[in-house]
Design an enzyme around this catalytic site. Structure first.
Site, PDB file in Angstrom:
ATOM      1  CG  ASN A  94      -1.818  -1.219   1.247  1.00  0.00           C
ATOM      2  OD1 ASN A  94      -2.129  -1.809   0.213  1.00  0.00           O
ATOM      3  ND2 ASN A  94      -2.236  -1.630   2.434  1.00  0.00           N
ATOM      4  CG  ASP A 132      -2.603   3.230   2.839  1.00  0.00           C
ATOM      5  OD1 ASP A 132      -1.697   2.955   3.672  1.00  0.00           O
ATOM      6  OD2 ASP A 132      -3.462   2.408   2.481  1.00  0.00           O
ATOM      7  CG  HIS A 189       4.039  -1.361  -4.609  1.00  0.00           C
ATOM      8  ND1 HIS A 189       2.857  -2.079  -4.576  1.00  0.00           N
ATOM      9  CD2 HIS A 189       4.989  -2.233  -5.019  1.00  0.00           C
ATOM     10  CE1 HIS A 189       3.089  -3.322  -4.938  1.00  0.00           C
ATOM     11  NE2 HIS A 189       4.372  -3.443  -5.219  1.00  0.00           N
ATOM     12  CB  CYS A 236      13.756  21.224 -14.483  1.00  0.00           C
ATOM     13  SG  CYS A 236      12.905  19.637 -14.264  1.00  0.00           S
ATOM     14  CB  SER A 239      -5.305 -11.232  -4.377  1.00  0.00           C
ATOM     15  OG  SER A 239      -4.768 -10.224  -5.227  1.00  0.00           O
TER      16      SER A 239
END
Length: 300
Positions: free
Chosen positions: A130, A132, A147, A208, A247
């Site tokens: 996650n 979050d 991640h 930039c 999963s």
């Protein structure tokens, strides 16, 4: 400990669970909790891998159903985000609705129960898929954001970094006509908004003018090697692996079950629905996560 070499693969979406004629066994939380407590007693120092199912009770939607199938359109791909202006317009336009939901989410009992496992010295590291940051908000100290984190934005050209809220506010100011839209929220700060985004003005890097992207691993991109190695080192040093709320359909998480099997690590899954690791793990618990963790903690 020597550096672990591992198979490298992009964060992908193409795996599916095989069809089955046998419905999965559903466990009552009290029963599942007792089984989990026994697993923890036998393997007291665990690496914990968490997925979207841990955060659904906080109001953050997940990607898949109990059979591992997509609930909605697949999320943005890294290559499309980097190469296609329209993809970035759609992403940031939907984010005006979806990001506040994630930003304002608070930890639910599952997050606090996992923090309690750390306090009891049963968690060596929480590796979360996650983005979050709810594990950190719940008090867990040893967390690896596999991640990345959705609350920060990174320039893909010069490395400029800033809080997500700054880019969110800039996009809102640049696109006042989008303030009246409402939509159902989707995973990871997205929303199911289907309108014309061709006039949406995307905020660029203030240093930039490069492409700004949330500091998360999009599908089709690679999880940084140092994160994977840190998680594998923790798995190697642990007594076992506990997967909660995933999963395991993408290889970035599934790989830990593959290595756990190779290394002879006892493994358990706690998830509502099936997982990709059904044939690899020692204990499969199909039960409500928060209630099961509470029942397990009561017996530790």
């Amino acid at each position: 400990m020597p550096v672990t070499t591992h198979r490298s693969r992009p964060f992908s979406t193409d795996q599916r669970l095989p069809e089955t004629d046998t419905p999965p066994v559903v466990h009552e939380p009290e029963v599942a909790g007792a089984m989990l407590a026994e697993f923890i007693h036998r393997h007291p120092r665990l690496m914990i891998l968490t997925g979207a199912g841990v955060s659904t009770d906080s109001g953050i939607p997940d990607y898949r159903d109990g059979d591992g199938a997509w609930k909605r359109k697949q999320p943005v791909q890294h290559r499309a985000f980097m190469e296609d202006t329209q993809t970035r317009q759609r992403y940031w336009g939907r984010s005006l609705i979806g990001w506040p939901v994630m930003r304002n989410a608070t930890p639910n009992p599952s997050h606090f129960h996992i923090a309690d496992l750390e306090l009891l010295n049963h968690s060596s590291l929480v590796v979360t898929q996650n983005v979050d940051r709810l594990h950190q908000k719940a008090g867990t100290r040893a967390v690896l954001d596999l991640h990345g984190r959705a609350d920060e934005v990174l320039c893909m050209s010069c490395g400029y970094r800033c809080p997500r809220d700054e880019v969110h506010d800039r996009c809102a100011d640049l696109n006042p006509g989008f303030r009246h839209y409402t939509a159902t929220t989707a995973p990871d700060g997205d929303a199911d908004l289907d309108v014309d985004f061709s006039d949406f003005r995307v905020a660029g890097c203030p240093k930039c003018r490069g492409i700004l992207k949330p500091d998360v691993v999009f599908f089709g991109d690679f999880v940084p090697r140092q994160r994977v190695n840190a998680a594998l080192d923790a798995l190697k040093a642990s007594d076992g692996l506990l997967v909660i709320g995933s999963s395991l359909m993408v290889y970035s998480g599934f790989r830990f079950c593959r290595y756990g099997k190779e290394w002879g690590k006892p493994m358990a899954t706690l998830n509502l629905g099936r997982t990709r690791a059904e044939k690899l793990v020692d204990l499969k618990l199909n039960s409500h996560i928060g209630e099961t963790l509470q029942a397990a903690l009561d017996q530790l």
